[in-house]
Design a protein around this motif. Structure first.
Motif, PDB file in Angstrom:
ATOM      1  N   THR A 132      58.487 -60.356 -18.071  1.00  0.00           N
ATOM      2  CA  THR A 132      57.194 -60.354 -18.767  1.00  0.00           C
ATOM      3  C   THR A 132      56.067 -60.079 -17.773  1.00  0.00           C
ATOM      4  OG1 THR A 132      58.097 -62.011 -20.243  1.00  0.00           O
ATOM      5  CG2 THR A 132      55.708 -61.733 -20.278  1.00  0.00           C
ATOM      6  N   GLY A 133      55.187 -59.164 -18.133  1.00  0.00           N
ATOM      7  CA  GLY A 133      54.016 -58.860 -17.305  1.00  0.00           C
ATOM      8  C   GLY A 133      54.302 -57.935 -16.141  1.00  0.00           C
ATOM      9  N   GLU A 134      55.523 -57.439 -16.021  1.00  0.00           N
ATOM     10  CA  GLU A 134      55.839 -56.517 -14.917  1.00  0.00           C
ATOM     11  C   GLU A 134      55.428 -55.094 -15.268  1.00  0.00           C
ATOM     12  OE1 GLU A 134      59.687 -58.784 -12.919  1.00  0.00           O
ATOM     13  OE2 GLU A 134      59.975 -56.850 -13.878  1.00  0.00           O
ATOM     14  N   TRP A 135      55.246 -54.305 -14.204  1.00  0.00           N
ATOM     15  CA  TRP A 135      54.888 -52.890 -14.387  1.00  0.00           C
ATOM     16  C   TRP A 135      55.898 -52.077 -13.577  1.00  0.00           C
ATOM     17  CZ3 TRP A 135      49.603 -50.472 -12.447  1.00  0.00           C
ATOM     18  CH2 TRP A 135      49.618 -49.090 -12.707  1.00  0.00           C
ATOM     19  N   ALA A 176      47.798 -50.224 -31.112  1.00  0.00           N
ATOM     20  CA  ALA A 176      47.154 -50.741 -32.331  1.00  0.00           C
ATOM     21  C   ALA A 176      47.797 -52.034 -32.835  1.00  0.00           C
ATOM     22  CB  ALA A 176      47.172 -49.684 -33.425  1.00  0.00           C
ATOM     23  N   LEU A 177      49.116 -52.139 -32.697  1.00  0.00           N
ATOM     24  CA  LEU A 177      49.793 -53.334 -33.214  1.00  0.00           C
ATOM     25  C   LEU A 177      49.886 -54.449 -32.172  1.00  0.00           C
ATOM     26  CD1 LEU A 177      52.728 -51.782 -35.274  1.00  0.00           C
ATOM     27  CD2 LEU A 177      50.779 -53.034 -36.165  1.00  0.00           C
ATOM     28  N   GLY A 178      49.271 -54.227 -31.002  1.00  0.00           N
ATOM     29  CA  GLY A 178      49.313 -55.243 -29.955  1.00  0.00           C
ATOM     30  C   GLY A 178      50.701 -55.480 -29.423  1.00  0.00           C
ATOM     31  N   PRO A 179      51.355 -54.452 -28.878  1.00  0.00           N
ATOM     32  CA  PRO A 179      52.747 -54.631 -28.417  1.00  0.00           C
ATOM     33  C   PRO A 179      52.826 -55.540 -27.189  1.00  0.00           C
ATOM     34  CG  PRO A 179      51.904 -52.531 -27.661  1.00  0.00           C
ATOM     35  CD  PRO A 179      50.835 -53.116 -28.523  1.00  0.00           C
ATOM     36  N   GLU A 180      54.024 -56.068 -26.958  1.00  0.00           N
ATOM     37  CA  GLU A 180      54.231 -56.879 -25.749  1.00  0.00           C
ATOM     38  C   GLU A 180      54.769 -56.020 -24.619  1.00  0.00           C
ATOM     39  OE1 GLU A 180      56.457 -60.478 -26.652  1.00  0.00           O
ATOM     40  OE2 GLU A 180      55.583 -60.392 -28.667  1.00  0.00           O
ATOM     41  N   LEU A 181      55.441 -54.932 -25.001  1.00  0.00           N
ATOM     42  CA  LEU A 181      55.988 -54.001 -24.014  1.00  0.00           C
ATOM     43  C   LEU A 181      55.506 -52.601 -24.362  1.00  0.00           C
ATOM     44  CD1 LEU A 181      58.059 -52.962 -21.850  1.00  0.00           C
ATOM     45  CD2 LEU A 181      59.786 -53.016 -23.661  1.00  0.00           C
ATOM     46  N   LEU A 182      54.962 -51.914 -23.371  1.00  0.00           N
ATOM     47  CA  LEU A 182      54.492 -50.546 -23.605  1.00  0.00           C
ATOM     48  C   LEU A 182      55.272 -49.612 -22.690  1.00  0.00           C
ATOM     49  CD1 LEU A 182      52.382 -48.637 -24.921  1.00  0.00           C
ATOM     50  CD2 LEU A 182      50.909 -49.088 -22.965  1.00  0.00           C
ATOM     51  N   MET A 183      55.800 -48.524 -23.274  1.00  0.00           N
ATOM     52  CA  MET A 183      56.544 -47.544 -22.481  1.00  0.00           C
ATOM     53  C   MET A 183      55.855 -46.195 -22.603  1.00  0.00           C
ATOM     54  SD  MET A 183      60.472 -48.705 -23.061  1.00  0.00           S
ATOM     55  CE  MET A 183      60.582 -48.584 -24.819  1.00  0.00           C
ATOM     56  N   LEU A 184      55.545 -45.594 -21.466  1.00  0.00           N
ATOM     57  CA  LEU A 184      54.831 -44.319 -21.446  1.00  0.00           C
ATOM     58  C   LEU A 184      55.726 -43.275 -20.800  1.00  0.00           C
ATOM     59  CD1 LEU A 184      51.419 -45.650 -20.018  1.00  0.00           C
ATOM     60  CD2 LEU A 184      52.075 -45.421 -22.417  1.00  0.00           C
ATOM     61  N   ASP A 185      55.966 -42.205 -21.536  1.00  0.00           N
ATOM     62  CA  ASP A 185      56.842 -41.159 -21.016  1.00  0.00           C
ATOM     63  C   ASP A 185      55.997 -40.080 -20.337  1.00  0.00           C
ATOM     64  OD1 ASP A 185      58.988 -39.622 -20.434  1.00  0.00           O
ATOM     65  OD2 ASP A 185      59.457 -39.034 -22.496  1.00  0.00           O
ATOM     66  N   ASN A 186      56.066 -40.051 -19.039  1.00  0.00           N
ATOM     67  CA  ASN A 186      55.387 -39.040 -18.227  1.00  0.00           C
ATOM     68  C   ASN A 186      53.944 -38.791 -18.687  1.00  0.00           C
ATOM     69  OD1 ASN A 186      55.382 -37.338 -16.085  1.00  0.00           O
ATOM     70  ND2 ASN A 186      56.799 -35.837 -16.938  1.00  0.00           N
ATOM     71  N   PRO A 187      53.118 -39.841 -18.677  1.00  0.00           N
ATOM     72  CA  PRO A 187      51.793 -39.703 -19.306  1.00  0.00           C
ATOM     73  C   PRO A 187      50.837 -38.777 -18.556  1.00  0.00           C
ATOM     74  CG  PRO A 187      51.991 -41.822 -18.225  1.00  0.00           C
ATOM     75  CD  PRO A 187      53.336 -41.200 -18.155  1.00  0.00           C
ATOM     76  N   LEU A 188      51.050 -38.580 -17.247  1.00  0.00           N
ATOM     77  CA  LEU A 188      50.085 -37.780 -16.479  1.00  0.00           C
ATOM     78  C   LEU A 188      50.478 -36.304 -16.382  1.00  0.00           C
ATOM     79  CD1 LEU A 188      49.268 -40.214 -13.517  1.00  0.00           C
ATOM     80  CD2 LEU A 188      48.297 -40.117 -15.801  1.00  0.00           C
ATOM     81  N   ALA A 189      51.570 -35.927 -17.048  1.00  0.00           N
ATOM     82  CA  ALA A 189      52.040 -34.540 -16.928  1.00  0.00           C
ATOM     83  C   ALA A 189      50.980 -33.564 -17.433  1.00  0.00           C
ATOM     84  CB  ALA A 189      53.323 -34.357 -17.725  1.00  0.00           C
ATOM     85  N   LEU A 211      45.353 -52.892 -18.511  1.00  0.00           N
ATOM     86  CA  LEU A 211      46.252 -53.279 -19.604  1.00  0.00           C
ATOM     87  C   LEU A 211      47.277 -54.309 -19.126  1.00  0.00           C
ATOM     88  CD1 LEU A 211      47.314 -50.068 -21.578  1.00  0.00           C
ATOM     89  CD2 LEU A 211      46.005 -52.000 -22.437  1.00  0.00           C
ATOM     90  N   VAL A 212      47.835 -54.045 -17.953  1.00  0.00           N
ATOM     91  CA  VAL A 212      48.867 -54.949 -17.421  1.00  0.00           C
ATOM     92  C   VAL A 212      48.262 -56.326 -17.148  1.00  0.00           C
ATOM     93  CG1 VAL A 212      50.471 -55.330 -15.502  1.00  0.00           C
ATOM     94  CG2 VAL A 212      50.207 -53.045 -16.456  1.00  0.00           C
ATOM     95  N   ALA A 213      47.036 -56.323 -16.630  1.00  0.00           N
ATOM     96  CA  ALA A 213      46.397 -57.605 -16.297  1.00  0.00           C
ATOM     97  C   ALA A 213      45.945 -58.362 -17.546  1.00  0.00           C
ATOM     98  CB  ALA A 213      45.204 -57.343 -15.386  1.00  0.00           C
ATOM     99  N   GLY A 214      45.711 -57.635 -18.633  1.00  0.00           N
ATOM    100  CA  GLY A 214      45.237 -58.287 -19.872  1.00  0.00           C
ATOM    101  C   GLY A 214      43.900 -57.698 -20.281  1.00  0.00           C
ATOM    102  N   GLY A 227      43.428 -58.711 -26.597  1.00  0.00           N
ATOM    103  CA  GLY A 227      43.079 -60.137 -26.580  1.00  0.00           C
ATOM    104  C   GLY A 227      43.263 -60.765 -25.213  1.00  0.00           C
ATOM    105  N   GLY A 228      43.234 -59.968 -24.163  1.00  0.00           N
ATOM    106  CA  GLY A 228      43.370 -60.493 -22.807  1.00  0.00           C
ATOM    107  C   GLY A 228      44.793 -60.859 -22.436  1.00  0.00           C
TER     108      GLY A 228
END
Lengths: 253, 273
Positions: A33-36, A160-173, A190-193, A198-199
Motif C-alpha cells: 500500500t502506498g508504494e510507487w 473519478a472513482l477514487g481507486p486505491e491502485l492506479l496503473m499507468l501504461d507508458n504515460p509519457l510516450a 497523487l502517491v503522497a495523497g 481526499g488526501g
C-alpha cells in the motif's frame, strides 16, 4: 515495506490472448500500500499485458495473483467487483470513448457505478477537471483533442472513482516537455495523497520504455527482461546496478 | 449422365462446410444472445441513469426517425393491398372478406416483416460499423477497466432500443395502412361504410393476434439487433471488412426472420380460427 500488499504475484505467467504466447513468466512480486513502482521494458516485452492481467482484463497463464487480499488463480474466474478499486490508464491517448465529450468520459464511471444523474456526476468531477487543468476541454469531443490531453483526461477518468491502485501504461510516450513536466509533478502528489482523492495515499504502478524521466527518489524500479520481471529497488539500488543491464532503457532513443 | 465422383465429392464437401459454418454461426449467435439476455436480467436496475438515455437514443435513431418512411410504406400498403382488394371485392359483392385479408396479410405477416427490414436497413450497418470500430480501438477493454460491462453499455441499449422501435413502427405501419385503405374506399366511393370497414377488421382479429403481433415484432427487432451487435463485436473489424460484416448482418437477420416467421405461422395454424 509490503505491509498489507495491494498486489501479490506468485509464479505468475502472462500470455497474449490472441495466440496464447507466454510473454512473461515466473513473476514473484509484491506491491504494498502506498508504494510507487516503475516497470521498464522494451516494446512488445509484455509490460502492457502485465498491467492488463493485473487489472483482470486478461486471464493469467499460470500462477496466483492476490488482489486486495483475495487470491485468484489462472484457472479461477475473477469477480470484477474490485475493478473500481483499480484504475488503469491505457497508453497512446487512454482509449477515451470518442463519441462522448471529455467531461462525459470522466463522469461515465461515476454515473455507472453510483447511478447518479449526468448533472450530479458532472458536478462531482469538477475538482478533478480543475486539478488536471481540463476545464477548457470539458465540452470538447474526446476524439478531437490531442493525445497528451486525452491521456490526461483518461487519468482523470481513472481517478473519478477514487481507486486505491492506479496503473499507468507508458504515460509519457510521445509527450512534449510541458506535459512530461506536468506528469512528473502530479504523480508524486497523487502517491503522497492529493486532495482530489481526499488526501488518501495512492499505490501507483507505471510502465515505461524510457527510465530516464522517472529516475528520482520515490519510486521502486523493476525491468522486464528476457520474459522475466527483475526487481531492482529504489533509486540508489538502480544507480548502483551495472548500467550495461539497463542500457536499453537509459539511452536516448 | 452420371456425375463424376470427384465433382460430387467437391459438391458434398462444399455443402458440408456451409452447413457446419451455419451451425457454428448459430451456436455463437445463440451464446451471444444468452449472454445478452443474462446481462439484461441481472443488471436490470444497474446504472439506469447511464443506460436509460442510451436506450432512448436508440429508440429515437431506430424508431422516431424512421416514422416518416414507415408511415409512407404503411400508406402505400394500405392503398395497394386494402384499397385495391376492396375495390375488387366490392365488384363481386364480397367486401366482408376485407377483415380476414387485412389480418392474414398485413397484421400477421407484412407489418412486422416490413418494419423489421426497414429498421435493419437503416441501423444494421451503422451498428456494425460503430461496434466494429469500438472493438478495434479498444473501447471494450477500456470499459472493462472501468468496471463497466461492455455488453451492458454497448449491446443492451441497442437491443432494447431497436426491439422497441420495431414493435412501435409495426403498430404505426398498421394504423397508417388501415387509414389509407379506408381513405381509398371513401374516395373511390366503394360500397362499404367506415363502420363496416372497422367492424370487419375487428371481427377478423382474435385476441391471440395481439400478443402474437407483439411477440413477433419484438423477436424480429431483438434478432436483428443481436445479429448486428454480434457482427460488430465478434472481432475487431478492419475498414475493408465492414461491407462484408454489414452484408452478413442483413443475410443472417433475414434468415432468422424467415425461421421466426415459419414458427409464428405454425403457432397461428395451431390456434383455433
Amino acid at each position: 515495506m509490503n505491509a498489507s500488499p495491494v498486489l501479490e504475484l506468485s509464479q505468475v505467467s502472462v500470455r497474449r490472448a490472441e495466440n496464447d504466447e507466454v510473454v512473461l513468466e515466473d513473476i514473484n512480486w509484491c506491491v504494498g500500500t502506498g508504494e510507487w513502482w516503475v516497470l521498464a521494458g522494451g516494446h512488445g516485452s509484455g509490460k502492457s499485458l502485465l498491467l492488463q492481467s493485473l487489472a483482470g482484463l486478461i486471464p493469467l497463464a499460470a500462477g496466483i495473483l492476490t488482489v486486495f487480499g483475495k487470491p485468484f488463480t489462472a484457472e479461477g474466474r475473477r469477480a470484477s467487483g474490485w475493478r473500481p478499486q483499480i484504475g488503469l490508464v491505457f497508453e497512446a491517448g487512454g482509449r477515451l470513448l470518442r463519441e462522448l465529450s471529455v467531461a462525459d468520459n470522466i463522469a461515465l464511471p461515476l454515473g455507472y457505478h453510483r447511478n447518479c444523474s449526468p448533472t450530479q456526476a458532472l458536478q462531482e468531477i469538477l475538482p478533478l477537471l480543475q486539478a488536471l487543468e481540463l476545464e477548457r476541454l470539458a465540452e470538447a469531443p474526446a476524439g478531437r483533442i490531442g493525445r497528451a490531453w486525452a491521456q490526461r483526461a483518461a487519468l482523470a477518468r481513472a481517478l473519478a472513482l477514487g481507486p486505491e491502485l492506479l496503473m499507468l501504461d507508458n504515460p509519457l510516450a510521445g509527450m512534449d516537455r510541458y506535459h512530461v513536466r506536468w506528469w512528473r509533478q502530479f504523480l508524486p502528489q497523487l502517491v503522497a495523497g492529493h486532495p482530489v482523492l481526499g488526501g488518501r495515499p495512492l499505490t501507483l504502478v507505471v510502465t515505461t520504455d524510457d527510465l530516464r524521466p522517472w529516475i528520482a527518489p520515490g519510486p521502486q524500479f523493476a525491468v522486464v527482461q528476457n520474459r522475466h520481471l527483475k526487481i531492482l529497488g529504489d533509486q540508489a539500488q538502480l544507480e548502483a546496478h551495472p548500467v550495461v543491464d539497463l542500457g536499453d532503457w537509459l539511452q536516448p532513443g | 449422365m452420371p456425375i463424376p465422383t470427384e465433382r460430387f465429392q467437391r459438391l458434398t464437401e462444399s455443402l458440408g462446410l456451409r452447413v457446419l459454418l451455419f451451425l457454428d454461426t448459430t451456436r455463437r449467435l445463440g451464446a451471444f444472445t444468452l449472454i445478452t439476455l443474462g446481462v439484461v436480467v441481472t443488471k436490470a436496475g444497474t446504472a439506469r441513469q447511464v443506460i436509460g438515455p442510451l436506450i432512448r437514443a436508440q429508440v429515437i435513431g431506430a424508431g422516431v426517425r424512421l416514422l416518416p418512411i414507415v408511415g409512407f410504406i404503411g400508406i402505400a400498403l394500405g392503398l395497394v393491398i386494402i384499397g385495391q382488394t376492396l375495390r375488387l371485392l366490392s365488384q363481386v359483392g364480397q367486401t366482408q372478406l376485407i377483415g380476414s385479408l387485412f389480418v392474414t396479410v398485413l397484421f400477421r405477416e407484412l407489418a412486422p416483416l416490413t418494419a423489421a427490414l426497414v429498421v435493419l436497413a437503416r441501423v444494421g450497418t451503422p451498428t456494425v460499423v460503430e461496434l466494429g470500430t469500438s472493438r478495434a480501438l479498444g473501447d471494450v477493454e477500456a470499459l472493462e477497466a472501468l468496471g463497466i460491462d461492455p455488453i451492458h453499455y454497448l449491446v443492451v441499449p441497442r437491443v432494447l432500443g431497436i426491439t422497441l422501435a420495431v414493435f412501435s413502427l409495426s403498430v404505426y405501419l398498421l394504423l397508417f395502412a388501415v387509414g389509407s385503405g379506408w381513405l381509398f374506399s371513401f374516395v373511390a366511393n366503394l360500397a362499404i361504410t367506415g363502420e363496416d370497414y372497422v367492424g370487419q377488421i375487428a371481427s377478423a382479429l382474435r385476441w391471440q393476434d395481439f400478443p402474437l403481433l407483439a411477440l413477433k415484432t419484438l423477436s424480429f427487432g431483438a434478432v436483428g439487433a443481436l445479429v448486428a451487435c454480434y457482427q460488430g463485436l465478434s472481432r475487431p473489424l478492419r475498414l475493408e471488412e465492414v461491407p462484408d460484416a454489414a452484408t452478413r448482418t442483413v443475410a443472417h437477420s433475414v434468415i432468422a426472420f424467415l425461421f421466426l416467421d415459419a414458427a409464428f405461422l405454425v403457432v397461428n395454424l395451431l390456434l383455433p380460427a
